[in-house]
Design a protein around this motif. Structure first.
Motif, short mmCIF file in Angstrom:
data_model
loop_
_atom_site.label_atom_id
_atom_site.label_comp_id
_atom_site.label_asym_id
_atom_site.label_seq_id
_atom_site.Cartn_x
_atom_site.Cartn_y
_atom_site.Cartn_z
N GLU A 43 33.57 87.14 62.22
CA GLU A 43 32.45 86.76 61.36
C GLU A 43 32.95 85.98 60.15
OE1 GLU A 43 28.86 88.80 58.69
OE2 GLU A 43 30.42 90.03 59.61
N THR A 44 32.24 84.90 59.80
CA THR A 44 32.58 84.12 58.62
C THR A 44 31.37 84.00 57.71
OG1 THR A 44 32.03 82.03 59.71
CG2 THR A 44 34.32 82.77 59.86
N PHE A 45 31.61 83.98 56.41
CA PHE A 45 30.54 83.75 55.45
C PHE A 45 31.16 83.24 54.16
CE2 PHE A 45 31.81 88.16 55.11
CZ PHE A 45 31.92 88.40 53.74
N ASP A 46 30.31 82.67 53.29
CA ASP A 46 30.76 82.05 52.05
C ASP A 46 30.19 82.79 50.85
OD1 ASP A 46 32.15 80.13 53.47
OD2 ASP A 46 30.51 78.67 53.41
N ILE A 47 30.99 82.84 49.78
CA ILE A 47 30.57 83.44 48.51
C ILE A 47 30.68 82.36 47.44
CG2 ILE A 47 31.07 85.20 46.79
CD1 ILE A 47 32.37 86.86 49.02
N PRO A 48 29.59 82.06 46.71
CA PRO A 48 29.66 81.01 45.68
C PRO A 48 30.50 81.44 44.49
CG PRO A 48 27.51 82.08 45.66
CD PRO A 48 28.23 82.62 46.85
N LEU A 49 31.23 80.46 43.92
CA LEU A 49 31.99 80.65 42.70
C LEU A 49 31.34 79.84 41.57
CD1 LEU A 49 35.63 80.28 44.12
CD2 LEU A 49 34.35 82.39 43.73
#
Length: 408
Positions: free
Chosen positions: A380-386
């Motif tokens: 599983e892949t996902f993105d977290i905003p910085l």
């Protein structure tokens, strides 16, 4: 000695040209330095320490074949016992129900068409009684909805109703078997074979891994998921029928299907909803070929507990956590930080990797986009905003005028 006229003129000319030079230099230098665009400042990416989950320890039965998986994860989490196809008894009826629904689909709240039972169905009943199969009463002229007929197949596990349902949907048992073979191939259940719809024959066979996938398919079908999670139902013309799954409602178990072939060969295709952190995980699996139902039920409860303990909730990023630093030539400092706390449920063997993508910057407001944290947990892949932790402001006129080498 007084200056000559020539010397005075030369000096005046030098002064004039010098003043003009200073004026011209100032006219060009000031706007160039004050209006020149700043160079982009790249981030210094910080080392990321990824969380590590404890390795799971699962106890699986030593008899028959068993496996457990999670609804939203491919494959199995663990399996044991035979990897060859072995008899699946009345777990067969889940395949029968899915194949029938493929040909005669229902909505979850739909009764469906009316099935009129006749002498053929009475014959199915008598044949099953002669083989000591599980049956529910039927008579010539009985009328039930498709939904009610499927309920009798899946709750009390009536062999005769499985035959009747297959015969109604496909016209004959042979036609059903042919359709089931095609359906199994389409679902990728290559190690599963059906020779009849009820499960009374030991020629209906599968592997624990295939059955785990079958459990996903069953729970993914809202009609079947609704029926198998019901403890009992009132069927017109028959009366009350009860679910044969003694684990229903225990340890989050909400299905799916029991199976008993002969003495010493008990089976259960199961699903259970368990809570890990703030997330509900649906476990699916099968135990096939156990000595009796109390024994396999105890084993499944232990397996569910072990699998639940094998999951853990980890913080991938916490609100304000720094992942990259910015240090400008004019002294402003900021950081690329997580915009919020993000937690994820991981299985103990999952590999966790984190990649920081921080954007170059000239000027920025606090809270503006500073890049992305790319996270991979298992498959599983996902993105977290910085975002930027502090403002990066223009250095101002004095710094610009005194640091031309940083601008040109």
């Amino acid at each position: 000695m007084p200056l000559t006229q020539r010397q005075i003129f030369r000096r005046r000319r030098i002064v004039v040209f010098s003043v003009v030079g200073v004026v011209l230099a100032t006219a060009f230098y000031l706007p160039l330095t004050l209006l020149a665009p700043l160079d982009e400042v790249s981030a210094q990416v910080l080392a990321v320490e990824t969380p590590v989950a404890a390795e799971p320890e699962l106890t699986l039965p030593s008899y028959g074949a068993s496996a457990i998986g999670a609804l939203d994860r491919p494959g199995v989490l663990a399996q044991a016992g035979s990897t060859d196809p072995i008899p699946i008894a009345s777990i067969t009826k889940i395949i029968t129900a899915l194949v029938v629904l493929d040909a005669k689909p229902l909505e979850v709240d739909e009764a469906g068409p009316t099935i009129t039972f006749g002498q053929t169905d009475v014959d199915f009943y008598n044949a099953q009684v002669a083989q000591y199969g599980s049956v529910s009463p039927v008579y010539d002229g009985l009328q039930l909805s498709q939904r009610d007929a499927m309920t009798v197949v899946l709750l009390p596990s009536a062999n005769n109703y499985a035959q009747s349902l297959a015969n109604w949907a496909f016209g004959s048992e042979d036609a059903f078997v042919a359709a089931a073979a095609v359906w199994l191939q389409e679902q990728g259940l290559e190690n599963t074979t059906l020779t009849e719809p009820s499960g009374i024959q030991d020629t209906n066979r599968s592997t624990a891994a295939d059955l785990t996938e079958l459990a996903r398919l069953a729970i993914g079908n809202p009609v079947i998921a609704d029926i198998v999670s019901t403890s009992s139902a009132e069927i017109p013309g028959i009366g009350a029928v009860s679910n044969s799954n003694a684990l229903l409602g225990i340890d989050g178990v909400d299905g799916i299907k029991t199976g008993t072939l002969v003495v010493g060969w008990s089976c259960l295709l199961f699903s259970a909803d368990v809570t890990v952190g703030d997330e509900v995980i649906t476990l699916v699996g099968a135990v096939v070929g156990g000595p009796d139902h109390p024994t396999i039920n105890a084993a499944i409860r232990e397996l569910i507990a072990d699998a639940t303990a094998g999951f853990s909730e980890v913080a991938v990023a916490t609100d304000g956590e720094e992942f990259a630093d910015y240090d400008t030539p004019w002294g402003d400092e900021s950081a690329a930080v997580a915009a919020s706390t993000v937690k994820a449920v991981v299985w103990g063997e999952d590999e966790i990797s984190v990649t920081v993508e921080a954007v170059p910057v000239r000027l920025a407001e606090s809270g503006e986009n500073a890049g992305t944290l790319h996270v991979q947990i298992g498959s599983e892949t996902f993105d977290i905003p910085l975002v930027f932790s502090e403002e990066i402001d223009d250095p101002g006129a004095w710094w610009r005028l005194t640091n031309p080498q940083s601008l040109f």
